[in-house]
Design an enzyme around this catalytic site. Structure first.
Site, PDB file in Angstrom:
ATOM      1  N   GLU A   1      10.356   0.604  10.140  1.00 10.77           N
ATOM      2  CA  GLU A   1      11.348   1.660   9.916  1.00 10.77           C
ATOM      3  C   GLU A   1      10.638   2.967  10.188  1.00 10.77           C
ATOM      4  O   GLU A   1       9.766   3.374   9.420  1.00 10.77           O
ATOM      5  CB  GLU A   1      11.873   1.547   8.479  1.00 10.77           C
TER       6      GLU A   1
ATOM      7  N   GLU B   1      10.427  15.009  15.700  1.00  9.99           N
ATOM      8  CA  GLU B   1      10.730  14.957  14.273  1.00  9.99           C
ATOM      9  C   GLU B   1       9.849  15.974  13.552  1.00  9.99           C
ATOM     10  O   GLU B   1       8.627  15.910  13.635  1.00  9.99           O
ATOM     11  CB  GLU B   1      10.437  13.543  13.749  1.00  9.99           C
TER      12      GLU B   1
ATOM     13  N   LYS C   1       0.839  -1.199   0.000  1.00  7.04           N
ATOM     14  CA  LYS C   1       0.000   0.000   0.000  1.00  7.04           C
ATOM     15  C   LYS C   1       0.877   1.253   0.000  1.00  7.04           C
ATOM     16  O   LYS C   1       1.585   1.520   0.965  1.00  7.04           O
ATOM     17  CB  LYS C   1      -0.900   0.052   1.235  1.00  7.04           C
TER      18      LYS C   1
ATOM     19  N   GLY D   1       3.644   3.027  13.659  1.00  7.22           N
ATOM     20  CA  GLY D   1       4.482   1.839  13.869  1.00  7.22           C
ATOM     21  C   GLY D   1       4.137   1.138  15.169  1.00  7.22           C
ATOM     22  O   GLY D   1       4.031  -0.089  15.228  1.00  7.22           O
TER      23      GLY D   1
ATOM     24  N   GLY E   1       7.189   4.514   8.246  1.00  6.39           N
ATOM     25  CA  GLY E   1       6.310   5.654   8.475  1.00  6.39           C
ATOM     26  C   GLY E   1       6.532   6.208   9.868  1.00  6.39           C
ATOM     27  O   GLY E   1       7.638   6.105  10.409  1.00  6.39           O
ATOM     28  N   SER E   2       5.482   6.759  10.448  1.00  8.12           N
ATOM     29  CA  SER E   2       5.638   7.443  11.728  1.00  8.12           C
ATOM     30  C   SER E   2       5.757   6.443  12.881  1.00  8.12           C
ATOM     31  O   SER E   2       5.245   5.311  12.809  1.00  8.12           O
ATOM     32  CB  SER E   2       4.440   8.357  11.965  1.00  8.12           C
ATOM     33  N   THR E   3       6.382   6.882  13.945  1.00 10.26           N
ATOM     34  CA  THR E   3       6.547   6.036  15.132  1.00 10.26           C
ATOM     35  C   THR E   3       5.183   5.683  15.728  1.00 10.26           C
ATOM     36  O   THR E   3       4.947   4.560  16.165  1.00 10.26           O
ATOM     37  CB  THR E   3       7.440   6.756  16.163  1.00 10.26           C
ATOM     38  N   GLU E   4       4.268   6.659  15.662  1.00 11.01           N
ATOM     39  CA  GLU E   4       2.940   6.439  16.229  1.00 11.01           C
ATOM     40  C   GLU E   4       2.220   5.267  15.540  1.00 11.01           C
ATOM     41  O   GLU E   4       1.715   4.350  16.192  1.00 11.01           O
ATOM     42  CB  GLU E   4       2.155   7.732  16.033  1.00 11.01           C
TER      43      GLU E   4
ATOM     44  N   CYS F   1      13.536  10.404   6.902  1.00 11.99           N
ATOM     45  CA  CYS F   1      13.537   9.876   8.271  1.00 11.99           C
ATOM     46  C   CYS F   1      14.918   9.977   8.895  1.00 11.99           C
ATOM     47  O   CYS F   1      15.044  10.157  10.099  1.00 11.99           O
ATOM     48  CB  CYS F   1      13.032   8.449   8.286  1.00 11.99           C
TER      49      CYS F   1
HETATM   50  P1  NDP Z   1       2.028   7.588   8.652  1.00 13.97           P
HETATM   51  O1  NDP Z   1       2.846   6.734   9.543  1.00 13.97           O
HETATM   52  O2  NDP Z   1       0.628   7.876   9.056  1.00 13.97           O
HETATM   53  O3  NDP Z   1       1.972   6.951   7.194  1.00 13.97           O
HETATM   54  C1  NDP Z   1       2.797   5.942   6.682  1.00 13.97           C
HETATM   55  C2  NDP Z   1       1.968   4.906   5.926  1.00 13.97           C
HETATM   56  O4  NDP Z   1       1.150   4.172   6.832  1.00 13.97           O
HETATM   57  C3  NDP Z   1       1.014   5.509   4.910  1.00 13.97           C
HETATM   58  O5  NDP Z   1       0.895   4.641   3.800  1.00 13.97           O
HETATM   59  C4  NDP Z   1      -0.269   5.569   5.702  1.00 13.97           C
HETATM   60  O6  NDP Z   1      -1.413   5.693   4.914  1.00 13.97           O
HETATM   61  C5  NDP Z   1      -0.223   4.261   6.443  1.00 13.97           C
HETATM   62  N1  NDP Z   1      -1.034   4.180   7.646  1.00 13.97           N
HETATM   63  C6  NDP Z   1      -1.612   5.184   8.364  1.00 13.97           C
HETATM   64  N2  NDP Z   1      -2.266   4.682   9.427  1.00 13.97           N
HETATM   65  C7  NDP Z   1      -2.097   3.335   9.398  1.00 13.97           C
HETATM   66  C8  NDP Z   1      -2.525   2.255  10.256  1.00 13.97           C
HETATM   67  N3  NDP Z   1      -3.218   2.474  11.367  1.00 13.97           N
HETATM   68  N4  NDP Z   1      -2.165   0.994   9.920  1.00 13.97           N
HETATM   69  C9  NDP Z   1      -1.403   0.764   8.826  1.00 13.97           C
HETATM   70  N5  NDP Z   1      -0.997   1.723   7.992  1.00 13.97           N
HETATM   71  C10 NDP Z   1      -1.322   3.017   8.273  1.00 13.97           C
HETATM   72  O7  NDP Z   1       2.805   8.927   8.409  1.00 13.97           O
HETATM   73  P2  NDP Z   1       2.151  10.334   8.001  1.00 13.97           P
HETATM   74  O8  NDP Z   1       2.061  10.408   6.561  1.00 13.97           O
HETATM   75  O9  NDP Z   1       0.897  10.597   8.766  1.00 13.97           O
HETATM   76  O10 NDP Z   1       3.260  11.330   8.544  1.00 13.97           O
HETATM   77  C11 NDP Z   1       3.228  11.774   9.903  1.00 13.97           C
HETATM   78  C12 NDP Z   1       4.627  11.939  10.449  1.00 13.97           C
HETATM   79  O11 NDP Z   1       5.306  10.696  10.386  1.00 13.97           O
HETATM   80  C13 NDP Z   1       5.497  12.875   9.656  1.00 13.97           C
HETATM   81  O12 NDP Z   1       5.357  14.189  10.048  1.00 13.97           O
HETATM   82  C14 NDP Z   1       6.859  12.342   9.968  1.00 13.97           C
HETATM   83  O13 NDP Z   1       7.323  12.906  11.162  1.00 13.97           O
HETATM   84  C15 NDP Z   1       6.656  10.878  10.160  1.00 13.97           C
HETATM   85  N6  NDP Z   1       7.015  10.079   8.969  1.00 13.97           N
HETATM   86  C16 NDP Z   1       8.161   9.363   8.996  1.00 13.97           C
HETATM   87  C17 NDP Z   1       8.538   8.645   7.894  1.00 13.97           C
HETATM   88  C18 NDP Z   1       9.772   7.858   7.870  1.00 13.97           C
HETATM   89  O14 NDP Z   1      10.269   7.565   6.789  1.00 13.97           O
HETATM   90  N7  NDP Z   1      10.287   7.448   8.986  1.00 13.97           N
HETATM   91  C19 NDP Z   1       7.759   8.656   6.665  1.00 13.97           C
HETATM   92  C20 NDP Z   1       6.529   9.401   6.746  1.00 13.97           C
HETATM   93  C21 NDP Z   1       6.212  10.070   7.861  1.00 13.97           C
HETATM   94  P3  NDP Z   1      -1.865   7.185   4.510  1.00 13.97           P
HETATM   95  O15 NDP Z   1      -0.815   7.726   3.625  1.00 13.97           O
HETATM   96  O16 NDP Z   1      -3.101   7.011   3.796  1.00 13.97           O
HETATM   97  O17 NDP Z   1      -2.012   7.939   5.790  1.00 13.97           O
END
Ligand code: NDP
Length: 478
Positions: free
Chosen positions: A258, A389, A184, A241, A236-239, A292
């Site tokens: 990651e 971050e 996804k 994750g 993606g985000s720590t939250e 990141c």
């Molecule tokens: P998210 O962690 O929300 O998004 C990453 C991916 O996870 C997206 O494909 C997202 O879908 C999907 N996702 C969202 N919620 C869920 C869930 N409950 N279960 C499974 N998958 C999910 O990051 P954000 O885009 O909201 O960014 C927020 C913050 O995260 C940024 O400000 C940054 O600080 C951090 N971040 C860190 C990254 C890294 O590489 N370490 C990358 C991106 C963000 P969708 O896109 O539809 O929300």
């Protein structure tokens, strides 16, 4: 210092053919979502709607996981490694052949400068497929036992900052190891993943081996929680994750996460200052700071702080912000209005907490989402801009006097993804590298990536490694 005016050098977007709407790539075909839901994807530099993309619901997730399972059992896991390798080499070559189109599409959908998508993202995407293609028939030599087996179906969820590169990091090792995948992409950057679906068809990849489900967070959640999934890989985000780790706890699923970072870029008084300035710029202003492992905390030795900041500010005044498709552009658009709000909110918090904010004179375009390169000085470790971050083009500067103080400040973070050290002394590089709690430590450089090198974090930056032969282990039953 004389300043030079550049004539615009726009890359043509005529090479990309964006459809008005897209379906889901399941079992080798583009299909409509069962409940017909769609959402818009927008060009962040202009706020123009680019296309309507399918939002996969739970039944679509089920269809995709079922297709991936069938392909795993009937073909992919049965193929000898050298045959899987041929498909991966084919994907790599097709990515190279279509590199210009993919780079333009990435810049349009993500907002990143074409210079970066063309010269960094796309070459690395192809390199990942080539690299893992080479491993497909050599898994017994990866250091994980003589006859490692694939896990089955991998659920992969990726973010918006490096859409196609994150896809490559996920799909290439998974397929090389004999797994099938359902991926996804992020809601705001689905288009290059859909172009990759077309590349899978061009490569005659057996149906169901790679499936692409566009959608929002709920789609990601339904995918990682699906009982038919054997492996979850998330960036993606720590939250999010953490939520994923909780939701799969106790199941048989193998997980790699990651997550975020707040990397220290440490500059000692014996560092080559001009190179360090370039490294700082590359560390935090590359990809609008949506990285990141960005070097978002500059730790500079007190005795050279004034001189370094002077040179850094002069350098930042030469950066060009604007049209991502212009080949002169250094800083493109912020990927979404939500991300822009977050960057603004944290920058405002920096001012309220007493740090000093600076940006070079910089005209922002009227439409689209933009944020100027920004430097905060007088930052203390307690400030939010030193701890959280920001994921934007914002640098927090702290100073130190001794190597021990530098180390203590660098490690004073809940994250542990990357770090940088700038010094003339090899012994000091080794001393720091051994003590920094970071998955990657760059010495006299920053933000360098290579498919042969493992990447991943400690603490709240997640667990597991991607890249190199370590990245294979995450997809093998060892
Ligand atoms: P998210 O962690 O929300 O998004 C990453 C991916 O996870 C997206 O494909 C997202 O879908 C999907 N996702 C969202 N919620 C869920 C869930 N409950 N279960 C499974 N998958 C999910 O990051 P954000 O885009 O909201 O960014 C927020 C913050 O995260 C940024 O400000 C940054 O600080 C951090 N971040 C860190 C990254 C890294 O590489 N370490 C990358 C991106 C963000 P969708 O896109 O539809 O929300």
């Amino acid at each position: 210092m004389p300043t030079f005016e550049y004539a615009p050098a726009p890359e043509s977007s005529a090479i990309v053919d964006i459809q008005p709407s897209y379906g889901l790539f399941i079992d080798g075909e583009m299909v409509d979502p069962i409940d017909g839901s769609r959402f818009k994807t927008v060009n962040p530099a202009t706020e123009e709607v680019l296309s309507e993309v399918a939002a996969a619901g739970p039944r679509d997730v089920d269809r995709a996981v079922t297709a991936a399972r069938a392909a795993y059992q009937s073909t992919w896991s049965q193929l000898p490694g050298r045959e899987r390798g041929k498909y991966l080499f084919r994907l790599a070559r097709l990515v190279q052949e279509r590199a210009r189109e993919l780079a333009v599409l990435e810049s349009i959908d993500n907002g990143k400068p074409i210079r970066e998508s063309r010269d960094v993202d796309l070459p690395l995407v192809a390199a990942h497929f080539f690299y893992y293609a080479g491993w497909a028939d050599k898994l017994g030599y990866a250091g994980v036992g003589p006859d490692p087996r694939p896990l089955g179906v991998a659920a992969q969820v990726i973010p918006w900052n490096f859409p196609l590169l994150m896809l490559a990091w996920k799909i290439a090792p998974a397929l090389a190891a004999g797994n099938t995948v359902v991926l996804k992409p992020a809601e705001t950057t689905p288009l290059t993943a859909l172009a990759f679906a077309d590349i899978c068809r061009q490569a005659d990849l057996p149906p169901g081996v790679a499936n692409i489900l566009t959608g929002a967070g709920e789609t990601g959640q339904a995918l990682v929680e699906h009982p038919g999934v054997d492996k979850v890989a998330f960036t993606g985000s720590t939250e999010v994750g953490r939520a994923i780790a909780r939701s799969v706890a106790g199941s048989r699923k193998k997980v790699t996460l990651e997550l975020g970072g707040k990397a220290a870029n440490v500059v000692f008084d014996d560092a080559p200052i001009d190179q360090a300035v370039e490294g700082i710029v590359n560390g935090i202003f590359f990809n609008q700071g949506h990285v990141c492992c960005a070097g978002s905390r500059l730790l500079v030795q007190e005795s050279i702080a004034d001189e370094l900041l002077d040179r850094l500010k002069r350098r930042l005044a030469t950066l060009r912000l604007g049209d991502p498709l212009d080949k002169n552009t250094d800083i493109g658009a912020i990927n979404s209005s939500a991300q822009l709000d977050r960057i603004r909110e944290l920058s405002h918090a920096g001012e309220l907490e007493g740090a000093e904010r600076w940006s070079p004179p910089c005209d922002l375009p009227d439409r689209g989402w933009w944020f100027p390169p920004t430097v905060f000085t007088g930052v203390t470790q307690a400030h939010r801009i030193a701890r959280e971050e920001i994921f934007g083009p914002v640098l927090s500067v702290l100073t130190f006097r001794t190597p021990a103080e530098a180390l203590e400040k660098a490690n004073n973070t809940p994250y542990g993804l990357s770090a940088g050290v700038w010094t003339d002394k090899g012994s000091r590089i080794l001393w720091m590298a051994q003590r920094l709690r970071a998955g990657v430590v760059w010495a006299n450089t920053f933000n360098r990536f290579d498919p042969t090198s493992p990447f991943g974090g400690y603490k709240e930056s997640g667990y597991g490694r991607e890249g190199g032969r370590h990245g294979l282990e995450a997809y093998l039953d060892v």
